[in-house]
Design an enzyme around this catalytic site. Structure first.
Site, PDB file in Angstrom:
ATOM      1  N   GLU A   1      -2.808   5.895   0.278  1.00 26.62           N
ATOM      2  CA  GLU A   1      -4.039   6.252   0.983  1.00 26.62           C
ATOM      3  C   GLU A   1      -3.806   7.345   2.019  1.00 26.62           C
ATOM      4  O   GLU A   1      -4.706   8.115   2.339  1.00 26.62           O
ATOM      5  CB  GLU A   1      -4.631   5.010   1.650  1.00 26.62           C
TER       6      GLU A   1
ATOM      7  N   HIS B   1      14.387  -5.993 -15.669  1.00 22.78           N
ATOM      8  CA  HIS B   1      14.142  -6.337 -17.066  1.00 22.78           C
ATOM      9  C   HIS B   1      12.844  -5.734 -17.588  1.00 22.78           C
ATOM     10  O   HIS B   1      12.355  -6.134 -18.645  1.00 22.78           O
ATOM     11  CB  HIS B   1      14.123  -7.866 -17.213  1.00 22.78           C
TER      12      HIS B   1
ATOM     13  N   LYS C   1     -17.258   4.029  -1.738  1.00 23.53           N
ATOM     14  CA  LYS C   1     -18.183   3.141  -1.039  1.00 23.53           C
ATOM     15  C   LYS C   1     -19.623   3.623  -1.188  1.00 23.53           C
ATOM     16  O   LYS C   1     -20.542   2.821  -1.383  1.00 23.53           O
ATOM     17  CB  LYS C   1     -17.808   3.066   0.444  1.00 23.53           C
TER      18      LYS C   1
END
Length: 433
Positions: A270, A296, A412
């Site tokens: 961010e 793994h 938003k």
């Protein structure tokens, strides 16, 4: 207590120049100017007593309540929750940790909400709403839900708020006479864990939060006195090599770092994914891995995939954690694994990390290492401020605003627009109500 190893010692390539003294001076001076100018309030948090004093005042005036609660529930997203969660996960092994279960309402997933609130009642819980404004839709929606479900306006002693002074949430808390602690508006959410956002809940849980700030302060002072130039060198390396190495892996060798890695991902992504002053989109992509688990899976991609990654190893001194041990037990048909018998699990994971690091370095992949002697409040404070300063240095070199998040704000706005369109349109039976 915490030691740092430079990328430049292990890049495996002479095509990446070491930064000159002038380059180091330039970045250092830019950070000093930014601090003096008050570009972000996080620079001052390790030196301030406000968060400690506010937390002590709250706790002293709510002692009876805090002795009875079983759950501390934080309602907040991103920077309002990730830092506290990270520190608690790293330190929950300490004897000072109180038997209060820390829960987070940070997700609008209905399944997760119901799961989180199982066995929670108003009487056995403190609900802590954390938001710089209160208008973040996730936080406000979850806040409305717990207010209604637990009838909290009639049980205000079980509710507290941390927010910016004069924010909508502050005004609401003042109107309803709810306990409220205010933080500096100039402290961004993802840089706020050393403010009351983290200090109050962590102090309630029993941690010596003054030592967290002490560790952060000592490292910050060392940086300001030019004793931590390895951090600036790393920032220059990452920023100037961003086209070649756009992906930055934090490979942490302990499950205790799982939530710290998540905090790092938000801080890095961010803060650094921005449009620079020349109008160009820039950024670095954080990748979170936990060893030995991800050996793994993701290790295959690192070693034989595209050579576009740097790797930072984060590990703990295993000499301080000698138990438990692998039994000296022979199992039929599994004789090939007997070479670790009698070894502590700490030694095993340490060797796994060393083997992984050497394998990656042999491929010419840039790596560095952060080594913690003991996972305690002070070392965690150092770790937090180190990554915050590193982020600021990289942002300065990238010529961006490290502290805003316009891309998030676009999302938003679009969400609001979607709901407004839905309310203006004829009902659609296919929409989820």
């Amino acid at each position: 207590m915490v030691s740092f190893e430079s990328f430049l010692e292990h890049t495996g390539s002479r095509s990446i120049p070491h930064p000159t003294k002038d380059a180091l001076d330039y970045v250092y001076e830019a950070i000093i100017k930014e601090k003096i100018a008050g570009r972000s309030g996080y620079y001052n948090l390790p030196f301030e007593e406000k968060a400690i004093l506010d937390a002590q005042t709250y706790i002293s005036t709510h002692q009876d309540l805090l002795q009875e609660i079983k759950y501390l529930i934080i309602i907040g997203v991103g920077g309002s929750s990730l830092g506290t969660k990270a520190i608690d996960t790293m330190l929950c092994h300490l004897a000072c940790r109180k038997p209060i279960e820390l829960k987070f309402l940070e997700h609008t997933d209905p399944i997760e909400i119901c799961k989180t609130l199982q066995d929670v009642t108003c009487a056995n819980s403190l609900f802590l709403i954390i938001s710089k404004s209160g208008t973040t839709i996730e936080t406000s929606s979850l806040m409305k839900y717990i207010l209604k479900r637990f009838d909290l306006l009639d049980h205000k002693e079980h509710l507290a708020v941390i927010t910016d002074e004069h924010s909508p949430l502050h005004k609401w808390a003042s109107k309803h006479q709810i306990s409220c602690i205010c933080i500096d508006k100039n402290v961004g959410g993802r840089f706020s864990v050393l403010s009351s956002v983290g200090i109050l809940p962590l102090m309630i849980l029993g941690y010596e939060t003054n030592l967290i700030l002490k560790g952060a302060k000592e490292f910050m002072m060392s940086f300001l006195h030019r004793q931590e130039d390895h951090l600036i060198k790393k920032a220059i390396f990452l920023a100037k090599s961003r086209d070649r190495y756009p992906n930055n892996v934090l490979f942490s060798y302990s499950s205790s770092f799982k939530d710290f890695n998540a905090w790092y991902v938000q801080l890095w992504a961010e803060s650094l994914g921005k449009i620079d002053i020349y109008g160009k989109k820039v950024g670095l992509t954080p990748i979170s891995l936990i060893g030995s688990i991800d050996q793994h899976s993701f290790l295959q991609l690192i070693t034989q995939g595209s050579m576009d990654k740097t790797v930072t190893f984060l590990n703990i001194n295993r000499k301080n954690y000698s138990e438990p041990k692998i039994p000296n037990l022979k199992v039929d048909f599994l004789e090939s694994t007997d070479f670790v018998n009698g070894t502590s699990f700490a030694k095993l994971i340490s060797y796994q990390q060393i083997a992984t690091m050497q394998t990656i370095r042999d491929e010419g992949i840039p790596t560095d290492q952060i080594h913690i002697d003991y996972l305690c409040e002070e070392s965690v404070g150092i770790l937090i401020i180190y990554f915050e300063l590193l982020t600021s240095c990289v942002g300065k070199i990238l010529d961006i605003n490290t502290y805003d998040q316009p891309g998030v704000e676009f999302g938003k706005k679009r969400l609001r627009d979607m709901f407004e369109v839905q309310t203006q349109s004829p009902p659609n039976k296919d929409l989820i109500q």
